[in-house]
Design an enzyme around this catalytic site. Structure first.
Site, short mmCIF file in Angstrom:
data_model
loop_
_atom_site.label_atom_id
_atom_site.label_comp_id
_atom_site.label_asym_id
_atom_site.label_seq_id
_atom_site.Cartn_x
_atom_site.Cartn_y
_atom_site.Cartn_z
N LYS A 86 0.86 -1.20 0.00
CA LYS A 86 0.00 0.00 0.00
C LYS A 86 0.89 1.24 0.00
CE LYS A 86 -3.90 1.98 2.62
NZ LYS A 86 -4.78 1.80 3.81
N SER A 161 -9.71 1.83 2.85
CA SER A 161 -8.84 2.56 1.94
C SER A 161 -7.79 1.70 1.24
CB SER A 161 -8.11 3.67 2.70
OG SER A 161 -7.25 3.10 3.69
N SER A 185 -9.80 -0.47 7.06
CA SER A 185 -9.23 -0.34 5.71
C SER A 185 -8.55 -1.58 5.14
CB SER A 185 -8.26 0.82 5.66
OG SER A 185 -8.98 2.01 5.52
N1 GLN Z 1 -12.96 4.34 6.30
C1 GLN Z 1 -12.38 4.76 7.53
C2 GLN Z 1 -11.97 6.20 7.44
O1 GLN Z 1 -12.19 6.78 6.42
C3 GLN Z 1 -11.23 3.87 7.89
C4 GLN Z 1 -10.03 4.13 7.09
C5 GLN Z 1 -8.87 3.29 7.46
O2 GLN Z 1 -9.03 2.25 8.12
N2 GLN Z 1 -7.70 3.74 7.09
O3 GLN Z 1 -11.45 6.77 8.36
#
Ligand code: GLN
Length: 492
Positions: A86, A161, A185
């Site tokens: 990532k 994400s 994410s």
């Molecule tokens: N969707 C969540 C956010 O936008 C979690 C994102 C993540 O786990 N990095 O904060």
């Protein structure tokens, strides 16, 4: 399975299958890497999982891996395995953007610890994957560069994400990947793409070199095509790191010893809050079937309640943006990254750099976080959210007095269409209601594929006690054996 049987489709192998062939020297790491790079050039136009593909680096790393096999030294289960990373993890000499324009030209001079460990193990880096900018989002549509498409249905999102990592694994563009999980994410995109994804216990994997979003929640973890690969990857990346003061100074067990297909006598908790309001009843039904199958295999099902679940989302959206607003203060155009071409004073330079460099969602969160941390609001928002967090943790502690592991849906809904939720911030954030509580409590949790609805993958989540990755791996592995849902490759 032999090379002949899989032909030129070596990209379909799991990590442990590829390892067997590499070890027996039926294939070489260079051969495997070339096949995966070819696969990337074939499908990447449709999937768009990567921000950077590192062909040349990959081939060099593969050559080195082949040397290890020739010499019979330093061979690990990851040696010669093409993996993706990532783009919020620092990779020495490889551009690391966090999918943000503000870091479009950032080339880290060092590796994140998890990346360094993979490198030492002899893994082959094929590229850096797309994500929501600074990991803020649930669909990968908030990437500062381009959205990623779900390989199972190109009109739908891969989740986020870590959507690029999930899509790349499901599309055969790598054999495994690293993701990061602050509020879901890793697990939510794993569910959307039909793969396995684990968020380890907070502190189990070093965060050194992971670009910080919300430091008290962030955790790196494996994204793989089966549970065995997940254990193998965790073996490599887990462990104490003096460079991360929040990493846990505990020895790392061999997680593969947890891969036992046996749940007899295991107590599986079903928290009712995860099967009711806000959850697509069809998804809940598929996930309930997993519970019944595990019951038939000898587990005991226990219905219970985690009453503070309903406050988790609200508390998360105070805590995570608060930490983000402080972590993101460093992007000012001075030392690295984008700098607005400004010839006036330095304050104008800072301000133009940040307003041009950050995308909408990131700016939204910085403002929210700055507000809730400011004098006069701190007690009303941040402090209260911190108290809710304690209540959530206590909920889980009580639950784990009754059961060994919790079973829930990973995502409340099926993968949605691109564009469907981008204009509705609340709906987008609702995507994380099943995953956020485990981050708030620092608990390990894993997504495992558990079926399809309308041709789209559905995932089940197992949440464990602190440092009890072995139990969630065991139940995940048992379920995988029963269901046969492993190494699911999207038809592309
Ligand atoms: N969707 C969540 C956010 O936008 C979690 C994102 C993540 O786990 N990095 O904060």
């Amino acid at each position: 399975m032999t090379k002949g049987e899989r032909g030129m489709e070596l990209w379909k192998l799991t990590v442990h299958e590829a390892h067997e062939l590499l070890k027996r020297r039926e294939i070489s790491a260079v051969e495997l890497t070339k096949v995966v790079l070819d696969r990337i050039s074939q499908v990447e136009g449709k999937v768009k999982a990567f921000l950077t593909v590192t062909d040349e680096i990959a081939l060099k790393m593969a050559e080195e891996a082949d040397k290890r096999f020739a010499e019979g030294e330093n061979i690990t289960p990851l040696t010669g395995i093409p993996v993706a990373i990532k783009d919020n993890m620092c990779t020495k000499g490889i551009r690391t953007t966090c999918a943000s324009k503000i870091l479009y030209n950032f080339i880290p001079p060092y590796d994140a610890t998890a990346v360094a460990k993979l490198r030492e193990a002899g893994a082959v880096f094929v590229g850096k994957t797309n994500m929501d900018e600074f990991a803020m989002g649930s669909s990968t549509e908030f990437s500062g560069f381009h959205p990623t498409h779900n390989p199972w249905d190109l009109e739908r999102v891969p989740g986020g994400s870590s959507g690029g990592s999930a899509a790349a694994v499901a599309a055969g563009e790598c054999l495994a990947a690293l993701g990061s999980d602050t509020g879901g994410s890793i697990r939510q995109p794993a569910a959307f793409c039909g793969i396995v994804g684990m968020k380890p216990t907070y502190g189990r994997v070093s965060r050194y070199g992971l670009v910080a979003f919300a430091s008290s929640l962030d955790q790196i973890g494996p994204m793989t095509r089966d549970v065995t690969d997940c254990a193998l990857l965790l073996n490599v990346i887990a462990g104490h790191d003096p460079k991360d003061s929040t990493s846990i100074p505990q020895p790392v067990p061999d997680y593969t010893t947890a891969l036992v297909p046996d749940v007899k006598g295991m107590k599986i908790g079903l928290p009712r809050e995860y099967f009711g309001e806000g959850i697509d009843p069809k998804v809940a039904e598929v996930v309930m079937q997993v519970a019944r199958q595990l019951e038939s295999a000898g587990a005991e099902l226990i219905e219970l309640s985690l009453p503070t679940t309903e406050y988790a989302l609200a508390a998360y959206y105070i805590i995570a943006p608060a930490e983000a607003s402080s972590n993101l203060a460093r992007y000012d155009g001075v030392q690295y990254g984008y700098r607005a071409p400004v010839s006036e004073d330095i304050v104008t330079m800072y301000s133009r750099t940040r307003s041009e460099g950050f995308g909408h969602e990131v700016k939204h969160r910085i403002m929210l976080g700055t507000y809730t941390l400011s004098a006069g609001y701190y007690e009303a928002y941040y402090l209260r959210a911190a108290k809710v967090r304690t209540l959530i943790r206590q909920d889980f502690e009580r639950a784990f007095q009754q059961c060994d592991v919790l079973l829930t849906p990973t995502s409340p809904v099926l993968p949605f269409k691109l564009g469907e939720r981008t204009d509705d911030p609340l709906l987008m954030k609702m995507s994380d209601i099943c995953t956020i509580p485990a981050n708030m409590a620092g608990l390990p949790a894993i997504n495992v594929p558990c079926g399809f609805l309308d041709g789209l993958p559905v995932g089940v989540q197992f949440i464990g006690k602190v440092l009890d990755e072995p139990t969630i791996l065991r139940v995940a592995y048992t379920y995988e054996q029963i269901s046969g849902y492993r190494n699911l490759l999207a038809p592309l």
